[in-house]
Design an enzyme around this catalytic site. Structure first.
Site, PDB file in Angstrom:
ATOM      1  N   HIS A  60       0.908  -1.109   0.056  1.00 58.56           N
ATOM      2  CA  HIS A  60      -0.084  -0.064   0.009  1.00 58.56           C
ATOM      3  C   HIS A  60       0.975   1.200   0.159  1.00 58.56           C
ATOM      4  O   HIS A  60       0.320   2.278  -0.587  1.00 58.56           O
ATOM      5  CB  HIS A  60      -1.000  -0.064   1.138  1.00 58.56           C
ATOM      6  N   ASP A  61       2.055   1.114   0.450  1.00 62.12           N
ATOM      7  CA  ASP A  61       2.743   2.406   0.469  1.00 62.12           C
ATOM      8  C   ASP A  61       3.450   2.505  -0.780  1.00 62.12           C
ATOM      9  O   ASP A  61       3.441   3.446  -1.688  1.00 62.12           O
ATOM     10  CB  ASP A  61       4.000   2.465   1.426  1.00 62.12           C
ATOM     11  N   ASP A  75       7.978   5.259  -0.333  1.00 65.13           N
ATOM     12  CA  ASP A  75       8.851   6.345   0.321  1.00 65.13           C
ATOM     13  C   ASP A  75       8.388   6.549   1.901  1.00 65.13           C
ATOM     14  O   ASP A  75       8.653   7.397   2.714  1.00 65.13           O
ATOM     15  CB  ASP A  75       8.561   7.552  -0.280  1.00 65.13           C
ATOM     16  N   SER A  77       5.375   7.066   2.849  1.00 66.74           N
ATOM     17  CA  SER A  77       4.422   8.204   2.880  1.00 66.74           C
ATOM     18  C   SER A  77       3.138   7.661   3.862  1.00 66.74           C
ATOM     19  O   SER A  77       2.513   8.369   4.343  1.00 66.74           O
ATOM     20  CB  SER A  77       3.820   8.678   1.509  1.00 66.74           C
ATOM     21  N   HIS A 184      -1.156 -13.113  -0.911  1.00 69.33           N
ATOM     22  CA  HIS A 184      -2.285 -13.827  -0.276  1.00 69.33           C
ATOM     23  C   HIS A 184      -2.363 -15.003   0.429  1.00 69.33           C
ATOM     24  O   HIS A 184      -3.281 -15.446   1.052  1.00 69.33           O
ATOM     25  CB  HIS A 184      -3.453 -13.553  -1.172  1.00 69.33           C
ATOM     26  N   ASP A 202      -6.730 -18.008   2.470  1.00 69.97           N
ATOM     27  CA  ASP A 202      -6.651 -19.502   2.343  1.00 69.97           C
ATOM     28  C   ASP A 202      -6.734 -20.204   3.662  1.00 69.97           C
ATOM     29  O   ASP A 202      -6.606 -19.797   4.705  1.00 69.97           O
ATOM     30  CB  ASP A 202      -5.374 -19.794   1.273  1.00 69.97           C
ATOM     31  N   THR A 204      -4.436 -21.838   5.061  1.00 66.83           N
ATOM     32  CA  THR A 204      -2.970 -21.972   5.743  1.00 66.83           C
ATOM     33  C   THR A 204      -2.210 -20.583   5.716  1.00 66.83           C
ATOM     34  O   THR A 204      -1.311 -20.432   5.084  1.00 66.83           O
ATOM     35  CB  THR A 204      -2.156 -23.028   5.221  1.00 66.83           C
TER      36      THR A 204
END
Ligand SMILES: *[C@@H]1O[C@H](CO)[C@@H](O)[C@H](O)[C@H]1NC(C)=O
Ligand SMILES: *[C@@H]1O[C@H](CO)[C@@H](O)[C@H](O)[C@H]1NC(C)=O
Length: 352
Positions: A60-61, A75, A77, A184, A202, A204
């Site tokens: 996400h950054d 960075d 942010s 994921h 999932d 595991t």
């Protein structure tokens, strides 16, 4: 299956050895206390909720950059400008992650920049996940200049066209997207269905295995919680949550064959994940200004695991999606149908 896992977990502490300080460049040596603190006190040497959150934060950054609307990429942010970025819909649930991870950044901010911290925590988050690759880590990112623009982080309800286009704009091919999505395998959703936080993707979520790729190809039959959530479709394994984007990418002709390859080949999935995640960590950065501190990152424990269908399911439940190669038959795990437990949530009050 269960026995095998607990044996792996017990073997962990032996694996998490950090190299001698004196063998490291100074820019890396000063990070050794950060590494030790994160492994022991944030992740507690487990592939659990705190580790999953740190890995999500990387993505996400870093993806917050676009040749059209700008943004600084990897960075930090998302830490510094959290007051802005955490209001973006796509960053829903990251407030919990920042509440857990943020105090560790604040504790060490005299020796590490926000961008380096996000990437270091992400690389270290894999340390206790059996089967995960060791990912390179470079240090030296300058402080972020501004918040990322909104709408750069793909959401689970975005179309495959939108997702493929978003990644292509920052240099990632469709197979690289699927390599990144292998994360994921060790992740879950807190807010897609807000009635069931910590629902894994999932069966595991503490093991970096191919189950995510196998299970998402099975015909969906149930919702783990409530129906009708945006970005969620029916799953095949009780207690797991299937993202609409995972469902679509597994079946899109541009990505279905690499999806299937990963379903059948754990070492391949790990081999492709490491360079893709490293590439993500360099978005918006000039590698020539960074120092290679990869030796700070421990080798995650090995995984000996052959792909299997979950209990009660077989080849007939697979939705054949790769146009050129049929999904092969696999053994079925013995036992009653699974009802996967939620991921125990990290304690956000503990910042020691
Ligand atoms: C989040 O942003 C606020 C300023 O808006 C800042 O005071 C706080 O330190 C930030 N959190 C972290 C972990 O940096
Ligand atoms: C995802 O969908 C939303 C709503 O349609 C849109 O505003 C956003 O730009 C899309 N995101 C990407 C990365 O394409």
């Amino acid at each position: 299956m269960f026995k095998k896992l607990s044996a792996l977990v017990l073997a962990l502490p032996l694996v998490l050895a950090i190299p001698e300080k004196r063998a490291l460049p100074a820019q890396c040596a000063k990070l050794v206390p950060v590494v030790e603190d994160l492994l022991e006190n944030l992740f507690e040497n487990q592939c659990g909720d705190a580790a999953h959150g740190a890995l999500r934060l990387v993505f996400h950054d870093a993806i917050g950059i676009s040749p059209i609307v700008g943004g600084g990429g990897a960075d930090g942010s998302i830490i510094t400008f959290n007051a802005t970025e955490l209001t973006f819909d796509a960053n829903d649930g990251l407030d919990d992650v920042l509440a857990t991870v943020g105090p560790f950044f604040l504790e060490h901010q005299n020796v590490i920049s926000p961008g380096d911290f996000v990437q270091l925590a992400g690389a270290l988050s894999l340390a206790a996940c059996p089967g995960a690759p060791r990912v390179q880590f470079f240090a030296g990112r300058p402080p972020p200049k501004a918040a990322s623009p909104n709408f750069l982080v793909p959401e689970p309800f975005n179309t495959t066209d939108q997702i493929i286009e978003r990644f292509a704009s920052v240099g990632f091919s469709p197979p690289e997207i699927i390599a990144l999505l292998s994360s994921h395998s060790i992740a879950g959703a807190d807010t897609v269905d807000p009635t069931i936080p910590g629902t894994p993707f999932d069966s595991t979520p503490s093991v970096y295995d191919t189950n995510i790729f196998i299970e998402v190809l099975l015909r969906g039959t149930l919702f783990p919680g409530t129906a009708g959530n945006q970005g969620e479709v029916e799953t095949a394994v009780a207690g797991t949550l299937r993202l609409e984007s995972d469902f679509e990418l597994a079946r899109d002709p541009r990505t279905a064959c690499v999806w299937q390859e990963f379903a059948l080949n754990q070492p391949l999935m790990a081999d492709r994940f490491a360079p893709a995640l490293f590439k993500l960590s360099l978005l918006g950065q000039n590698i020539n200004r960074l120092t290679d501190c990869s030796s700070l990152i421990p080798q995650p424990p090995a995984l000996k695991d052959a792909p299997e269908f979950p209990p009660g399911q077989n080849l007939g439940d697979i939705q054949q999606s790769c146009p050129t190669t049929r999904f092969p038959d696999l053994p079925t795990q013995p036992g009653p149908p699974l009802d996967v437990s939620p991921i125990p949530q990290a304690d956000t009050s503990d910042d020691s």
